[in-house]
Write a protein that holds these residues in place. Structure first.
Motif, PDB file in Angstrom:
ATOM      1  N   CYS A  24       0.840  -1.207   0.000  1.00 14.21           N
ATOM      2  CA  CYS A  24       0.000   0.000   0.000  1.00 14.21           C
ATOM      3  C   CYS A  24       0.870   1.250   0.000  1.00 14.21           C
ATOM      4  CB  CYS A  24      -0.909  -0.003   1.219  1.00 14.21           C
ATOM      5  SG  CYS A  24      -1.863   1.514   1.430  1.00 14.21           S
ATOM      6  N   TYR A  25       0.584   2.172  -0.904  1.00 11.00           N
ATOM      7  CA  TYR A  25       1.315   3.435  -0.921  1.00 11.00           C
ATOM      8  C   TYR A  25       0.422   4.622  -0.568  1.00 11.00           C
ATOM      9  CZ  TYR A  25      -0.306   3.652  -5.817  1.00 11.00           C
ATOM     10  OH  TYR A  25      -1.057   3.638  -6.956  1.00 11.00           O
ATOM     11  N   GLN A  26      -0.680   4.354   0.119  1.00 13.50           N
ATOM     12  CA  GLN A  26      -1.538   5.385   0.703  1.00 13.50           C
ATOM     13  C   GLN A  26      -2.189   6.310  -0.336  1.00 13.50           C
ATOM     14  OE1 GLN A  26      -2.314   5.680   4.128  1.00 13.50           O
ATOM     15  NE2 GLN A  26      -1.398   3.658   4.119  1.00 13.50           N
ATOM     16  N   CYS A  27      -2.733   5.734  -1.383  1.00 11.49           N
ATOM     17  CA  CYS A  27      -3.415   6.551  -2.392  1.00 11.49           C
ATOM     18  C   CYS A  27      -4.787   7.011  -1.904  1.00 11.49           C
ATOM     19  CB  CYS A  27      -3.548   5.785  -3.706  1.00 11.49           C
ATOM     20  SG  CYS A  27      -4.696   4.392  -3.651  1.00 11.49           S
ATOM     21  N   LYS A  29      -7.707   5.398  -2.258  1.00  5.76           N
ATOM     22  CA  LYS A  29      -8.850   4.934  -3.046  1.00  5.76           C
ATOM     23  C   LYS A  29      -9.757   4.006  -2.236  1.00  5.76           C
ATOM     24  CE  LYS A  29      -6.959   5.519  -7.632  1.00  5.76           C
ATOM     25  NZ  LYS A  29      -6.723   4.912  -8.936  1.00  5.76           N
ATOM     26  N   ASN A  45      -7.268   3.402   4.884  1.00 12.86           N
ATOM     27  CA  ASN A  45      -5.839   3.586   4.580  1.00 12.86           C
ATOM     28  C   ASN A  45      -5.045   3.980   5.832  1.00 12.86           C
ATOM     29  OD1 ASN A  45      -7.219   6.225   4.104  1.00 12.86           O
ATOM     30  ND2 ASN A  45      -5.137   6.926   3.690  1.00 12.86           N
ATOM     31  N   CYS A  77      -8.273  -0.879  -5.181  1.00 12.60           N
ATOM     32  CA  CYS A  77      -6.843  -0.795  -4.835  1.00 12.60           C
ATOM     33  C   CYS A  77      -5.967  -1.054  -6.055  1.00 12.60           C
ATOM     34  CB  CYS A  77      -6.501  -1.801  -3.740  1.00 12.60           C
ATOM     35  SG  CYS A  77      -4.764  -1.725  -3.250  1.00 12.60           S
TER      36      CYS A  77
END
Length: 127
Positions: A24-27, A29, A45, A77
């Motif tokens: 996870c790169y904390q977008c 969504k 998130n 995601c």
């Protein structure tokens, strides 16, 4: 100053769910599409971030019990993290530690709790 991250929580979540939270790169969504976000105390998130940094507060947030497991977050995601599985893993970890979010013996009105919380709380009596 060097940040030391405790990855034991992430390892346990991975062991139970098979999901690598470090993907996870904390977008955001997942949070943007969640149908029960208005009731949650932490965004999905944010919970993933807590796990990533080893913050065991993730086991105590109300949001893990409110997750409807509708898989909207999973579909949205871009990294393929199945957040519904992560939430279930957190619920299981909490119950395995003997820390109960919902005590079934104290419930007077079933309508005051989310159905998923009642199901998760009753699992400790079945297995």
């Amino acid at each position: 100053m060097r940040l030391i991250i405790n990855d034991e929580l992430a390892k346990e979540v991975y062991r139970i769910s098979g999901q690598n939270v470090y993907s996870c790169y904390q977008c955001g969504k997942c949070s943007g599409g969640c149908p029960v976000i208005s009731e949650m105390d932490y965004l999905p998130n944010q919970i993933i971030h807590m796990i990533q940094i080893g913050d065991e507060t993730a086991l105590s947030v109300n949001a893990i019990w409110l997750c409807a497991s509708c898989f909207t977050c999973t579909i949205r995601c871009p990294r393929g993290v199945d957040l519904a599985k992560v939430m279930e893993a957190l619920r299981l970890l909490k119950l395995r530690k003997g820390i109960n979010r919902v005590n079934l013996r104290e419930i007077k009105d079933l309508r005051e709790y989310p159905q998923i919380a009642l199901v998760a709380a009753s699992r400790k009596y079945t297995g």
